[in-house]
Motif scaffolding. Structure first.
Motif, short mmCIF file in Angstrom:
data_model
loop_
_atom_site.label_atom_id
_atom_site.label_comp_id
_atom_site.label_asym_id
_atom_site.label_seq_id
_atom_site.Cartn_x
_atom_site.Cartn_y
_atom_site.Cartn_z
N PRO A 29 11.58 -22.10 0.18
CA PRO A 29 11.86 -22.32 1.37
C PRO A 29 12.86 -23.09 1.83
O PRO A 29 13.11 -23.86 1.14
CB PRO A 29 10.47 -22.52 1.98
CG PRO A 29 9.75 -23.13 0.95
CD PRO A 29 9.99 -22.64 -0.27
N GLU A 30 13.60 -22.63 2.97
CA GLU A 30 14.71 -23.29 3.07
C GLU A 30 14.70 -23.99 4.66
O GLU A 30 13.92 -23.40 5.72
CB GLU A 30 15.97 -22.37 3.37
CG GLU A 30 16.08 -21.80 1.75
CD GLU A 30 17.30 -20.89 2.01
OE1 GLU A 30 17.90 -20.47 3.23
OE2 GLU A 30 17.55 -20.33 0.82
N THR A 31 15.46 -24.86 5.14
CA THR A 31 15.58 -25.41 6.30
C THR A 31 15.78 -24.27 7.44
O THR A 31 16.50 -23.43 7.28
CB THR A 31 16.71 -26.32 6.40
OG1 THR A 31 16.59 -27.53 5.41
CG2 THR A 31 17.15 -26.99 7.74
N GLY A 32 15.16 -24.33 8.53
CA GLY A 32 15.11 -23.56 9.57
C GLY A 32 14.46 -22.04 9.48
O GLY A 32 14.11 -21.64 10.53
N GLU A 54 3.23 -30.73 5.60
CA GLU A 54 4.26 -31.87 5.37
C GLU A 54 5.44 -31.51 4.50
O GLU A 54 6.39 -31.85 4.78
CB GLU A 54 3.26 -33.00 4.51
CG GLU A 54 2.23 -33.65 5.27
CD GLU A 54 1.41 -34.51 4.53
OE1 GLU A 54 1.77 -34.77 3.25
OE2 GLU A 54 0.48 -34.86 4.81
N ALA A 55 5.25 -30.80 3.67
CA ALA A 55 6.34 -30.03 2.80
C ALA A 55 7.43 -29.36 3.65
O ALA A 55 8.62 -29.36 3.36
CB ALA A 55 6.17 -29.30 1.49
N PHE A 56 6.83 -28.44 4.36
CA PHE A 56 7.49 -27.72 5.43
C PHE A 56 8.34 -28.33 6.31
O PHE A 56 9.62 -28.33 6.62
CB PHE A 56 6.65 -26.63 6.13
CG PHE A 56 6.03 -25.65 4.83
CD1 PHE A 56 6.95 -25.28 3.77
CD2 PHE A 56 4.86 -24.95 5.43
CE1 PHE A 56 5.99 -24.54 3.03
CE2 PHE A 56 4.38 -24.10 4.35
CZ PHE A 56 4.84 -23.90 3.39
N LEU A 57 7.62 -29.35 6.95
CA LEU A 57 8.24 -30.35 8.13
C LEU A 57 9.18 -31.20 7.46
O LEU A 57 10.46 -31.46 8.11
CB LEU A 57 7.05 -30.95 8.93
CG LEU A 57 6.23 -30.41 9.68
CD1 LEU A 57 5.12 -31.31 10.13
CD2 LEU A 57 7.00 -29.75 10.69
N ASP A 58 9.23 -31.68 5.94
CA ASP A 58 10.11 -32.38 5.36
C ASP A 58 11.31 -31.76 5.18
O ASP A 58 12.62 -32.08 4.91
CB ASP A 58 9.63 -32.84 4.09
CG ASP A 58 8.60 -34.01 4.05
OD1 ASP A 58 8.44 -34.69 5.32
OD2 ASP A 58 8.10 -34.54 3.34
N LYS A 59 11.18 -30.15 4.99
CA LYS A 59 12.41 -29.47 4.93
C LYS A 59 12.87 -28.78 6.29
O LYS A 59 13.69 -28.02 6.25
CB LYS A 59 12.06 -28.22 4.03
CG LYS A 59 11.55 -28.54 2.75
CD LYS A 59 11.48 -27.05 1.84
CE LYS A 59 11.28 -27.21 0.44
NZ LYS A 59 12.63 -27.61 -0.17
N ASN A 60 12.35 -29.47 7.27
CA ASN A 60 12.88 -29.18 8.70
C ASN A 60 12.84 -27.58 8.95
O ASN A 60 13.56 -26.82 9.47
CB ASN A 60 14.57 -29.47 8.87
CG ASN A 60 14.40 -31.01 8.79
OD1 ASN A 60 13.75 -31.76 9.56
ND2 ASN A 60 15.53 -31.70 8.31
N HIS A 104 8.38 -13.29 14.50
CA HIS A 104 9.20 -12.98 13.38
C HIS A 104 8.96 -14.54 12.40
O HIS A 104 9.28 -15.29 12.87
CB HIS A 104 10.60 -13.01 13.35
CG HIS A 104 11.26 -12.97 12.01
ND1 HIS A 104 10.92 -11.71 11.04
CD2 HIS A 104 11.94 -13.75 11.16
CE1 HIS A 104 11.54 -12.13 10.26
NE2 HIS A 104 12.29 -13.15 9.91
N PHE A 105 8.12 -14.09 11.47
CA PHE A 105 7.88 -15.47 10.57
C PHE A 105 8.54 -15.21 9.12
O PHE A 105 8.42 -14.02 8.87
CB PHE A 105 6.59 -15.86 10.41
CG PHE A 105 5.99 -16.27 11.77
CD1 PHE A 105 6.02 -17.38 12.36
CD2 PHE A 105 5.01 -15.20 12.42
CE1 PHE A 105 5.37 -17.65 13.19
CE2 PHE A 105 4.63 -15.50 13.58
CZ PHE A 105 4.68 -16.66 14.11
N ASP A 106 9.10 -16.03 8.68
CA ASP A 106 9.64 -15.75 7.19
C ASP A 106 8.25 -15.81 6.31
O ASP A 106 8.42 -14.99 5.28
CB ASP A 106 10.46 -17.04 6.68
CG ASP A 106 11.74 -16.92 7.38
OD1 ASP A 106 12.56 -16.23 7.09
OD2 ASP A 106 11.98 -17.61 8.52
#
Length: 181
Positions: A29-32, A54-60, A104-106
């Protein structure tokens, strides 16, 4: 459910960490990007998705969680400052009732009791996620997470059941995806 209940709190957390690692390694997964993810019901020893968040928020990344209001599940965008309350079902939910309207969600990381080798899932019988899957973009990847790999086939699939695209376990990522990526 019985296999899950037999896990110690420490075992469940370590398995959740392995599932997160497999998810991150496989999907990268990527930022945005946008992810809709459930919050765990502690009494059911669900996967600890708080570490995912937490991991997703850290990746913005943009993180959305479900909220049920008047029998409908919708998405609330959260951040590290979001306030939560516990629903009548023991599910943490944002205090906010503001539906993001996002379709739309990744990734849509979905709770389940069991998933078979064809992506058919057994949830908790309320039908919230099947209805939710019908309301979101067809390109959103529907991903189940489970402590255990599938070993039995689900034969009583209903007409409105929507299968998962992937299942992430502590040991592997299974793909049931039949569309084009």
């Amino acid at each position: 459910m019985q296999k899950r209940k037999a896990l110690s709190v420490d075992e469940a957390f370590l398995l959740s960490e392995k599932i997160l690692k497999n998810f991150l390694d496989y999907f990268k997964p990527e930022t945005g990007q946008k992810v809709h993810i459930f919050l765990p019901i502690k009494k059911f020893k669900e996967i600890d998705t708080k570490i995912f968040i937490e991991a997703f928020l850290d990746k913005n990344m943009h993180v959305f969680v479900p909220k049920v209001v008047a029998g409908n599940l919708f998405s609330v965008e959260i951040n590290s400052e979001t306030a939560f309350e516990t629903s009548e079902w023991g599910i943490p939910e944002p205090v906010s009732n503001e539906d993001s309207g996002e379709q739309h969600f990744d990734y849509v990381i979905t709770p389940l009791l069991y998933c078979d080798g064809r992506g058919n899932r057994i949830g908790y019988g309320k039908g919230f996620y099947d209805a939710f899957f019908q309301s979101i973009s067809e390109t959103s990847r529907k991903i189940g997470v489970n402590y255990f790999n599938p070993d039995e086939r689900i034969d009583d699939v209903w007409e409105n059941d929507i299968p998962l695209d992937y299942l992430v376990t502590p040991t592997e990522v299974l793909s049931f995806f039949t569309g084009s990526e």
